[in-house]
Design a protein around this motif. Structure first.
Motif, PDB file in Angstrom:
ATOM      1  N   GLN A  15      30.979 -12.080 -49.585  1.00 23.62           N
ATOM      2  CA  GLN A  15      30.654 -11.351 -48.359  1.00 23.62           C
ATOM      3  C   GLN A  15      30.112  -9.990 -48.761  1.00 23.62           C
ATOM      4  O   GLN A  15      30.727  -9.278 -49.558  1.00 23.62           O
ATOM      5  N   SER A  33      27.252  -6.605 -47.332  1.00 20.85           N
ATOM      6  CA  SER A  33      26.443  -6.002 -46.274  1.00 20.85           C
ATOM      7  C   SER A  33      25.043  -5.751 -46.814  1.00 20.85           C
ATOM      8  O   SER A  33      24.870  -5.448 -47.995  1.00 20.85           O
ATOM      9  N   HIS A  73      27.978 -14.782 -46.977  1.00 23.75           N
ATOM     10  CA  HIS A  73      27.954 -14.195 -45.638  1.00 23.75           C
ATOM     11  C   HIS A  73      27.416 -12.779 -45.765  1.00 23.75           C
ATOM     12  O   HIS A  73      28.015 -11.944 -46.458  1.00 23.75           O
ATOM     13  N   TYR A 108      26.274  -9.237 -43.774  1.00 22.48           N
ATOM     14  CA  TYR A 108      26.547  -8.475 -42.564  1.00 22.48           C
ATOM     15  C   TYR A 108      25.593  -7.283 -42.489  1.00 22.48           C
ATOM     16  O   TYR A 108      25.088  -6.824 -43.510  1.00 22.48           O
ATOM     17  N   HIS A 127      36.044  -4.448 -45.128  1.00 21.41           N
ATOM     18  CA  HIS A 127      37.201  -5.251 -44.722  1.00 21.41           C
ATOM     19  C   HIS A 127      38.444  -4.386 -44.517  1.00 21.41           C
ATOM     20  O   HIS A 127      39.320  -4.739 -43.730  1.00 21.41           O
ATOM     21  N   ALA A 181      35.116 -11.068 -40.677  1.00 18.32           N
ATOM     22  CA  ALA A 181      34.996 -11.423 -42.094  1.00 18.32           C
ATOM     23  C   ALA A 181      36.318 -11.971 -42.635  1.00 18.32           C
ATOM     24  O   ALA A 181      36.337 -12.947 -43.385  1.00 18.32           O
ATOM     25  N   ARG A 200      36.782 -15.420 -41.392  1.00 19.30           N
ATOM     26  CA  ARG A 200      35.910 -16.334 -42.130  1.00 19.30           C
ATOM     27  C   ARG A 200      36.490 -16.630 -43.522  1.00 19.30           C
ATOM     28  O   ARG A 200      36.350 -17.744 -44.034  1.00 19.30           O
TER      29      ARG A 200
END
Length: 135
Positions: free
Chosen positions: A57, A59, A85, A87, A95, A107, A110
């Motif tokens: 994950q 960004s 993923h 963002y 997080h 998140a 997920r």
């Protein structure tokens, strides 16, 4: 599906948590007696196809975005299982701000779903724990 790192970015000014230069400095310290390119230090320089399923994950604005994209692509190229993923508009380690940033709770949810699927594929039960949602 292959990702496309932005080769032009040398520092993400948006991310107040960490800078590219800090990451480079930490890498040298972490490497110790090894070179930064050593497979024990840089996962991109070894075969990653044998790893269990990996969730990444990141960004689009964070300092480690390109590293996340390259890691995802490398795992897939080596025949591994990676789920990416991405963002928008978040800083590194967003997080931690689950009480204040709605994308953080999304998140984390997920992540839990990813782990449940991974346990199910292995024929195991996902450990149940009572978790209280942020209010």
């Amino acid at each position: 599906e292959a990702s496309e790192p932005d080769k032009g970015i040398t520092d993400q000014e948006f991310d107040p948590v960490v800078t590219v230069n800090q990451v480079k400095d930490w890498g040298i310290v972490y490497a110790g007696k090894y070179t930064i390119e050593h497979p024990m230090i840089c996962a991109l320089n070894t075969n990653l196809g044998h790893l269990p399923p990996i969730l990444i994950q990141a960004s689009h604005e964070e300092v480690l975005r390109d590293d996340a994209l390259r890691l995802h692509d490398k795992i897939l190229m080596d025949g591994g299982d990676s789920e990416l993923h991405m963002y928008e508009g978040l800083l590194h380690v967003w997080h931690l701000f689950w009480k204040y940033v709605p994308e953080s709770q999304e998140a984390i949810d997920r992540m839990a779903n990813f782990l449940k699927k991974a346990f199910k594929r292995q024929g195991s039960e996902f450990p149940q724990a009572e978790v209280k949602k942020a209010s």
